[in-house]
Design a protein around this motif. Structure first.
Motif, PDB file in Angstrom:
ATOM      1  N   LEU A 208      15.603  -0.416   2.796  1.00  0.00           N
ATOM      2  CA  LEU A 208      16.108   0.780   2.498  1.00  0.00           C
ATOM      3  C   LEU A 208      16.702   0.605   1.038  1.00  0.00           C
ATOM      4  O   LEU A 208      17.393  -0.660   0.881  1.00  0.00           O
ATOM      5  N   THR A 209      16.624   1.273  -0.003  1.00  0.00           N
ATOM      6  CA  THR A 209      17.521   1.248  -1.386  1.00  0.00           C
ATOM      7  C   THR A 209      18.049   2.564  -1.386  1.00  0.00           C
ATOM      8  O   THR A 209      17.710   3.403  -0.960  1.00  0.00           O
ATOM      9  N   ASN A 210      19.213   2.413  -2.194  1.00  0.00           N
ATOM     10  CA  ASN A 210      20.003   3.530  -2.622  1.00  0.00           C
ATOM     11  C   ASN A 210      20.362   4.405  -1.546  1.00  0.00           C
ATOM     12  O   ASN A 210      20.613   5.711  -1.339  1.00  0.00           O
TER      13      ASN A 210
ATOM     14  N   LEU B  47       0.907  -1.229  -0.024  1.00  0.00           N
ATOM     15  CA  LEU B  47       0.023  -0.118   0.029  1.00  0.00           C
ATOM     16  C   LEU B  47       0.750   1.363   0.112  1.00  0.00           C
ATOM     17  O   LEU B  47       0.552   2.232  -0.604  1.00  0.00           O
ATOM     18  N   PHE B  48       2.014   1.002   0.905  1.00  0.00           N
ATOM     19  CA  PHE B  48       2.675   2.294   0.759  1.00  0.00           C
ATOM     20  C   PHE B  48       3.501   2.797  -0.460  1.00  0.00           C
ATOM     21  O   PHE B  48       3.492   3.636  -1.042  1.00  0.00           O
ATOM     22  N   LEU B  49       3.724   1.570  -1.271  1.00  0.00           N
ATOM     23  CA  LEU B  49       4.292   1.803  -2.533  1.00  0.00           C
ATOM     24  C   LEU B  49       3.523   2.386  -3.597  1.00  0.00           C
ATOM     25  O   LEU B  49       3.820   2.657  -4.733  1.00  0.00           O
ATOM     26  N   ALA B  50       2.204   1.875  -3.455  1.00  0.00           N
ATOM     27  CA  ALA B  50       1.135   2.358  -4.191  1.00  0.00           C
ATOM     28  C   ALA B  50       0.852   3.677  -4.458  1.00  0.00           C
ATOM     29  O   ALA B  50       0.439   4.600  -5.440  1.00  0.00           O
TER      30      ALA B  50
ATOM     31  N   MET C 125       8.567   1.343  10.703  1.00  0.00           N
ATOM     32  CA  MET C 125       9.797   0.603  10.454  1.00  0.00           C
ATOM     33  C   MET C 125       9.651  -0.452   9.235  1.00  0.00           C
ATOM     34  O   MET C 125      10.734  -0.989   8.664  1.00  0.00           O
ATOM     35  N   LYS C 126       8.592  -0.616   8.708  1.00  0.00           N
ATOM     36  CA  LYS C 126       8.366  -1.708   7.701  1.00  0.00           C
ATOM     37  C   LYS C 126       8.295  -1.059   6.172  1.00  0.00           C
ATOM     38  O   LYS C 126       8.156  -1.607   5.446  1.00  0.00           O
ATOM     39  N   PHE C 127       8.113   0.329   6.253  1.00  0.00           N
ATOM     40  CA  PHE C 127       8.080   1.287   4.956  1.00  0.00           C
ATOM     41  C   PHE C 127       9.302   1.000   4.267  1.00  0.00           C
ATOM     42  O   PHE C 127      10.376   0.854   4.685  1.00  0.00           O
ATOM     43  N   PRO C 128       8.942   0.497   2.902  1.00  0.00           N
ATOM     44  CA  PRO C 128      10.187   0.177   1.982  1.00  0.00           C
ATOM     45  C   PRO C 128      10.499   1.796   1.290  1.00  0.00           C
ATOM     46  O   PRO C 128      10.287   2.002   0.270  1.00  0.00           O
ATOM     47  N   LEU C 129      11.466   2.276   2.060  1.00  0.00           N
ATOM     48  CA  LEU C 129      11.948   3.597   1.633  1.00  0.00           C
ATOM     49  C   LEU C 129      13.072   3.557   0.721  1.00  0.00           C
ATOM     50  O   LEU C 129      14.019   2.625   0.663  1.00  0.00           O
TER      51      LEU C 129
END
Length: 586
Positions: free
Chosen positions: A144-146, A41-44, A78-82
């Motif tokens: 986390l990415t980048n 949902l966050f990525l949406a 803390m679960k958000f894919p940031l």
């Protein structure tokens, strides 16, 4: 659509606001809504709405205090894919910690944030609270990415946390530890196979000076440990960046960690040695394709740094827990390379030994003119104010250190020690009119004759020779019997070279003592000569008759008549000792 996203954000914001007023025993809106805010949902959400949602969660986390739903909100966040850009956007937003231009100092940044008031703007304390939550998110790493783009900005945060006043934010040491751990996590994430491309983390982005400043500015042991572990990781990734600050790192270790007796400090010391020292060796090593003049230049630049690091450990020796001393020294020399650096460590340890208050006074050498150097008078003591007990600081430590290594390394090291003793001046040179001795700019920072008294110079020689004799006389030191094995023959050749060097030195000392008019100095030279001949005697006691005959035959062709005669005396004494030994039963 954008309208739907706005409705969703308003709903979530209303839900988070109700978390405050929820009774302890009631089911709140958070209990119902938070489980539905999943990573998909966050990525949406589009990027702007995603960042707005992240800001909403940070606002609530900073203002909720000890509300029952705070843990659920924190867990959901803390679960958000940031993305690293999302975190950076949060830090650089208006009134954020990094909203000031990079060239402005941390103090100016603080002043600017203090001027911001009203309109819901964050106070400095709130900004640091938001940063703490983000640093906790960084430590999870998996969502986390980048993250590599955050590296230089985290170092800015570290510098700001060092400069910040105590009343600017609470738990300042915890914040520093989080930032250091966050950078440490980025180093591991950026160098892992999961990241897209190699070399994402750039050496110029890693600010070693800020980490060293953090170590110096803090008095918290946990902060020290986090910083040293980060420097150890950096030494593997960016060795050149760490080398410029290597002395600051080890000076701090010598003044703090080496004196502690807990397992965690000992582990940090070991990991620092295992990572920083190889980087130091790598920087000083000469590639096989280097030309000789270039290789010599590299080594001359490298050795003083290594000797200075070794001196830090030698100076910390009296303050180290006794049961930690041997493992630390053994690991240090093994990591550096015993063949090339063991003799430097032994020289420094012997110097540290004789510089103790009471060692010079209790020695059997005659009194010499000249006052005790200031470095001796102010020699450090153990914790609690008591002098370091002589029984704990006898020559057992350097002797055991030498015996830890292979016999070929031991013999080569002892030979270098004899050469070093031979190279020292027979007596302290006259200071002349200017009152100061001229120093060789290429001379390594070892025993400085110009700052020591005559008695300390002679005591240093006697103590080094005593340590050599103790190593050779130990039960662990065994010279192999005659054999056609190339390895055994190489050992015998080393023994012959060591024996010849000691006998040459002893013969020269004897001639100098005969020419010396001063009775006290003449007695000192004779004591040194006796210590040298003790080394010769110990070597001969370790030789079998067959090896002794072979050694004496080679010494009988020496160019110096005195050494030829002494060799025959040693053979005669060895044969007499052999006659007194019982024959083995058949």
């Amino acid at each position: 659509s954008n309208a739907n996203h706005l409705i969703a954000l308003e709903t979530i914001e209303t839900t988070l606001n109700e978390c405050r007023a929820a009774a302890d025993d009631a089911i709140s809106a958070c209990d119902l809504v938070l489980p539905t805010i999943t990573p998909p949902l966050f990525l949406a959400f589009p990027v702007p709405a995603r960042r707005q949602l992240m800001s909403l969660f940070l606002d609530r986390l900073c203002r909720m205090g000890a509300v029952r739903d705070a843990a659920n909100v924190h867990s959901c966040f803390m679960k958000f894919p940031l993305d690293g850009a999302d975190v950076l956007h949060e830090l650089q937003r208006p009134s954020g910690l990094l909203s000031a231009p990079e060239e402005s100092s941390p103090r100016k940044g603080r002043a600017k944030r203090r001027r911001v008031s009203g309109g819901g703007a964050d106070t400095p304390s709130t900004s640091w609270q938001r940063a703490v939550v983000l640093m906790e998110l960084l430590q999870s790493g998996e969502q986390l990415t980048n993250t590599h783009i955050l590296m230089p900005h985290l170092f800015r945060l570290l510098a700001m946390s060092i400069e910040a006043d105590e009343d600017t934010f609470e738990s300042g040491e915890y914040t520093k530890q989080l930032i250091l751990s966050g950078i440490h996590a980025l180093c591991h994430t950026g160098s892992s196979a999961k990241q897209a491309k190699p070399g994402l983390l750039k050496a110029e982005d890693f600010n070693v000076e800020s980490v060293v400043r953090c170590v110096r500015a803090s008095s918290n042991p946990q902060t020290h440990h986090h910083a040293l572990l980060l420097l150890a990781t950096a030494a593997n990734m960016f060795p050149d960046r760490v080398l410029h600050n290597v002395m600051a790192i080890f000076t701090f270790m010598g003044a703090n960690l080496l004196r502690m007796d807990d397992s965690y400090s000992f582990d940090v010391i070991q990991r620092t040695i295992q990572t920083v020292i190889p980087a130091l060796v790598q920087a000083g090593s000469v590639s096989s394709g280097s030309k000789a003049p270039e290789a010599l230049a590299v080594q001359e630049h490298f050795l003083p740094i290594v000797v200075a690091v070794l001196r830090v450990f030698a100076d910390a020796w009296p303050h180290m827990p006794v049961h930690r001393t041997q493992p630390v020294f053994e690991q240090l020399i093994s990591t550096l390379g015993a063949e090339g650096f063991l003799h430097y460590m032994l020289k420094l340890l012997v110097e540290r030994y004789i510089m103790q208050p009471g060692v010079s006074a209790s020695s059997s050498l005659p009194s010499m003119s000249g006052s005790m150097p200031a470095s001796v008078a102010s020699s450090p003591t153990r914790e609690g104010g008591a002098d370091f007990p002589l029984s704990m600081c006898e020559l057992d430590c350097p002797v055991r250190l030498c015996l830890h290594f292979d016999i070929t390394v031991q013999l080569k090291t002892l030979h270098k020690l004899v050469e070093y003793v031979s190279a020292l001046p027979a007596t302290k040179p006259d200071t002349g009119i200017k009152g100061k001795l001229k120093k060789d700019p290429k001379q390594l920072p070892l025993f400085d004759v110009s700052t020591q008294t005559e008695k300390h110079l002679q005591l240093y020689k006697v103590t080094l020779l005593t340590a050599i004799a103790d190593v050779l006389g130990s039960e662990e030191f065994v010279i192999p019997e005659v054999s056609l094995s190339p390895a055994v023959q190489a050992v015998h050749a080393q023994v012959l070279g060591l024996l010849e060097a000691v006998m040459t030195f002893a013969n020269r000392q004897t001639r100098l003592s005969l020419k010396q008019a001063d009775s006290n100095l003449r007695a000192c030279l004779r004591s040194i000569c006796a210590a040298a001949y003790r080394v010769v005697s110990v070597i001969c006691d370790k030789l079998s008759v067959e090896v002794m005959v072979d050694v004496v035959l080679k010494l009988s062709s020496h160019k110096t008549t005195a050494i030829q005669n002494k060799a025959l005396e040693l053979l005669n004494a060895g044969l007499h000792r052999q006659e007194r030994r019982p024959w083995p039963e058949d």
